[in-house]
Design a protein around this motif. Sequence first.
Motif, PDB file in Angstrom:
ATOM      1  N   GLU A   1      52.969 -92.632 -72.383  1.00  0.00           N
ATOM      2  CA  GLU A   1      53.980 -93.254 -72.931  1.00  0.00           C
ATOM      3  C   GLU A   1      54.023 -92.704 -74.058  1.00  0.00           C
ATOM      4  O   GLU A   1      53.663 -93.560 -75.084  1.00  0.00           O
ATOM      5  CB  GLU A   1      52.701 -94.435 -73.316  1.00  0.00           C
ATOM      6  CG  GLU A   1      51.777 -95.016 -71.829  1.00  0.00           C
ATOM      7  CD  GLU A   1      53.148 -96.070 -70.912  1.00  0.00           C
ATOM      8  OE1 GLU A   1      54.582 -96.026 -71.945  1.00  0.00           O
ATOM      9  OE2 GLU A   1      53.070 -96.768 -70.067  1.00  0.00           O
TER      10      GLU A   1
ATOM     11  N   TYR B   1      49.344 -98.250 -72.817  1.00  0.00           N
ATOM     12  CA  TYR B   1      48.485 -98.804 -71.373  1.00  0.00           C
ATOM     13  C   TYR B   1      47.496 -99.296 -70.836  1.00  0.00           C
ATOM     14  O   TYR B   1      47.346-100.170 -69.689  1.00  0.00           O
ATOM     15  CB  TYR B   1      48.377 -97.002 -71.242  1.00  0.00           C
ATOM     16  CG  TYR B   1      47.234 -96.422 -71.773  1.00  0.00           C
ATOM     17  CD1 TYR B   1      45.978 -96.808 -70.823  1.00  0.00           C
ATOM     18  CD2 TYR B   1      46.686 -95.455 -72.576  1.00  0.00           C
ATOM     19  CE1 TYR B   1      44.571 -96.858 -71.573  1.00  0.00           C
ATOM     20  CE2 TYR B   1      45.399 -95.757 -72.850  1.00  0.00           C
ATOM     21  CZ  TYR B   1      44.903 -95.559 -72.530  1.00  0.00           C
ATOM     22  OH  TYR B   1      43.367 -95.340 -73.166  1.00  0.00           O
TER      23      TYR B   1
ATOM     24  N   ASP C   1      47.823 -92.626 -75.860  1.00  0.00           N
ATOM     25  CA  ASP C   1      49.903 -93.375 -75.429  1.00  0.00           C
ATOM     26  C   ASP C   1      49.922 -91.868 -74.663  1.00  0.00           C
ATOM     27  O   ASP C   1      50.775 -91.630 -73.761  1.00  0.00           O
ATOM     28  CB  ASP C   1      50.501 -93.855 -76.096  1.00  0.00           C
ATOM     29  CG  ASP C   1      49.519 -95.252 -76.435  1.00  0.00           C
ATOM     30  OD1 ASP C   1      48.891 -95.862 -75.763  1.00  0.00           O
ATOM     31  OD2 ASP C   1      50.469 -96.231 -77.206  1.00  0.00           O
TER      32      ASP C   1
END
Length: 259
Positions: free
Chosen positions: A226, A33, A221
């Motif tokens: 993510e 990210y 993440d």
Amino acid sequence: MAKVLNNIKDAKDLMNLSLYTGALLIQNGAESYRAEDTIERICKSVSNISNVSAYALPSAIFISMEFEGETLSNFRKITISDTNLYKIDRVNSFSREFVSHDLSIKEAYDRLFAIDGTEENPKKIYIGGGIAASFFSVLFGGDVKDFAASFFIGILISLVLEKLSYLKLSFFINNIICAFITSILAIICVHFGLGSNIDMIIIGVIMLLVPGVAITNSVRDIMSGEFITGAITMIKAFFIALAIAFGVGVGLKIMRFIL
């Protein structure tokens, strides 16, 4: 005053620059990210660039953006080298400077090339590995002998890791080899009175191999949404741990029959 691109060639150059910046971050152990945010900030610093989207994986980065109504897209394959927080910090500083100052694409590339080409002093890496291993050994209950043995084995393992990087082997094989060497040297040190506790020496040294940063990044993440990237990183960390366990186990098994 916001930057303005004159033609589509400049837009493509900016897109490739942002991809290179993101790739440097991922290669050196940054979170996905963070790479995505950096790419988008670099592209959005130009007034006639819009609809910027970046998607970073541990092995590739994808980007799409619009330049005066025309959609441009590209991707870059990534080969992860190792965690290097110094390079990550310098890339972050570069991205902030690019956004806030009027740097040309050529000047930006020159700075990124300089960051990418930065070589660390091998002696510092070796000594740092030895210091980390020895203090981890003491942290887990080792004595003075274990401290000294872990220090020298840590230096050797740091050296082996660097040499293995030139062979372009799988990270799985690299960790098996280093863990195997660690267990054998730990047993030899204790056998000849240079160490007291095999387990404390091994634990201290293999902390150099444990994928702590990878696990941390995977959790961050996932918490940032993510999920695919976090899962991929977590799986890699699991296989690194498996390789360490396998290498240490084989080494202990072999030395049991020899000594």
